[in-house]
Write a protein that holds these residues in place. Structure first.
Motif, PDB file in Angstrom:
ATOM      1  N   ASP A  28       0.824  -1.206   0.000  1.00 36.28           N
ATOM      2  CA  ASP A  28       0.000   0.000   0.000  1.00 36.28           C
ATOM      3  C   ASP A  28       0.859   1.258   0.000  1.00 36.28           C
ATOM      4  O   ASP A  28       0.563   2.224  -0.699  1.00 36.28           O
ATOM      5  CB  ASP A  28      -0.951   0.013   1.198  1.00 36.28           C
ATOM      6  CG  ASP A  28      -2.091  -0.976   1.056  1.00 36.28           C
ATOM      7  OD1 ASP A  28      -2.349  -1.442  -0.080  1.00 36.28           O
ATOM      8  OD2 ASP A  28      -2.734  -1.281   2.077  1.00 36.28           O
ATOM      9  N   LYS A  31       2.421   1.679  -3.498  1.00 37.12           N
ATOM     10  CA  LYS A  31       1.447   2.200  -4.455  1.00 37.12           C
ATOM     11  C   LYS A  31       1.161   3.680  -4.204  1.00 37.12           C
ATOM     12  O   LYS A  31       1.067   4.475  -5.152  1.00 37.12           O
ATOM     13  CB  LYS A  31       0.137   1.409  -4.370  1.00 37.12           C
ATOM     14  CG  LYS A  31       0.229   0.021  -4.938  1.00 37.12           C
ATOM     15  CD  LYS A  31      -1.095  -0.701  -4.760  1.00 37.12           C
ATOM     16  CE  LYS A  31      -1.023  -2.125  -5.233  1.00 37.12           C
ATOM     17  NZ  LYS A  31      -2.301  -2.827  -5.025  1.00 37.12           N
ATOM     18  N   SER A  32       1.011   4.046  -2.951  1.00 34.65           N
ATOM     19  CA  SER A  32       0.732   5.436  -2.605  1.00 34.65           C
ATOM     20  C   SER A  32       1.879   6.353  -3.001  1.00 34.65           C
ATOM     21  O   SER A  32       1.666   7.448  -3.534  1.00 34.65           O
ATOM     22  CB  SER A  32       0.482   5.585  -1.096  1.00 34.65           C
ATOM     23  OG  SER A  32      -0.666   4.903  -0.716  1.00 34.65           O
ATOM     24  N   ARG A  33       3.090   5.906  -2.769  1.00 33.49           N
ATOM     25  CA  ARG A  33       4.251   6.732  -3.107  1.00 33.49           C
ATOM     26  C   ARG A  33       4.435   6.841  -4.614  1.00 33.49           C
ATOM     27  O   ARG A  33       4.838   7.888  -5.124  1.00 33.49           O
ATOM     28  CB  ARG A  33       5.496   6.190  -2.426  1.00 33.49           C
ATOM     29  CG  ARG A  33       5.443   6.456  -0.933  1.00 33.49           C
ATOM     30  CD  ARG A  33       6.667   6.008  -0.220  1.00 33.49           C
ATOM     31  NE  ARG A  33       6.543   6.326   1.199  1.00 33.49           N
ATOM     32  CZ  ARG A  33       7.138   5.668   2.160  1.00 33.49           C
ATOM     33  NH1 ARG A  33       7.949   4.673   1.873  1.00 33.49           N
ATOM     34  NH2 ARG A  33       6.965   6.009   3.414  1.00 33.49           N
ATOM     35  N   SER A  58       8.133  10.234  -1.781  1.00 30.94           N
ATOM     36  CA  SER A  58       8.089   9.164  -2.781  1.00 30.94           C
ATOM     37  C   SER A  58       9.435   8.466  -2.947  1.00 30.94           C
ATOM     38  O   SER A  58       9.490   7.353  -3.470  1.00 30.94           O
ATOM     39  CB  SER A  58       7.598   9.698  -4.119  1.00 30.94           C
ATOM     40  OG  SER A  58       8.465  10.679  -4.627  1.00 30.94           O
TER      41      SER A  58
END
Length: 71
Positions: A28, A31-33, A58
């Protein structure tokens, strides 16, 4: 009373289980970064961060999971 509720919330869990990120958490975060890295300046402004902060976040390694995600 609320303080007691917060401190006793994880009493059934082993101490290591509270600290170690799970594979799901790591994915998660990854994916978010990746999504954060792709946002343009207008979208970053919408969420209230600048491009420098987005770049720093990121670029963090995937195992560097925020402590708030471990609770």
């Amino acid at each position: 009373m609320a303080f007691t509720d917060i401190t006793t919330r994880h009493t059934n869990m082993k101490p290591a289980a509270r600290r170690l990120p799970t594979l799901r958490m790591i994915l998660d975060v990854w994916k978010s970064r990746r999504a954060l890295a792709r946002l343009d300046a207008q979208r970053l402004d919408d969420i209230g961060i600048n491009s420098e902060r987005a770049t720093r976040e990121s670029a963090k390694p995937i195992w560097d999971v925020p402590a708030t995600w471990r609770d």
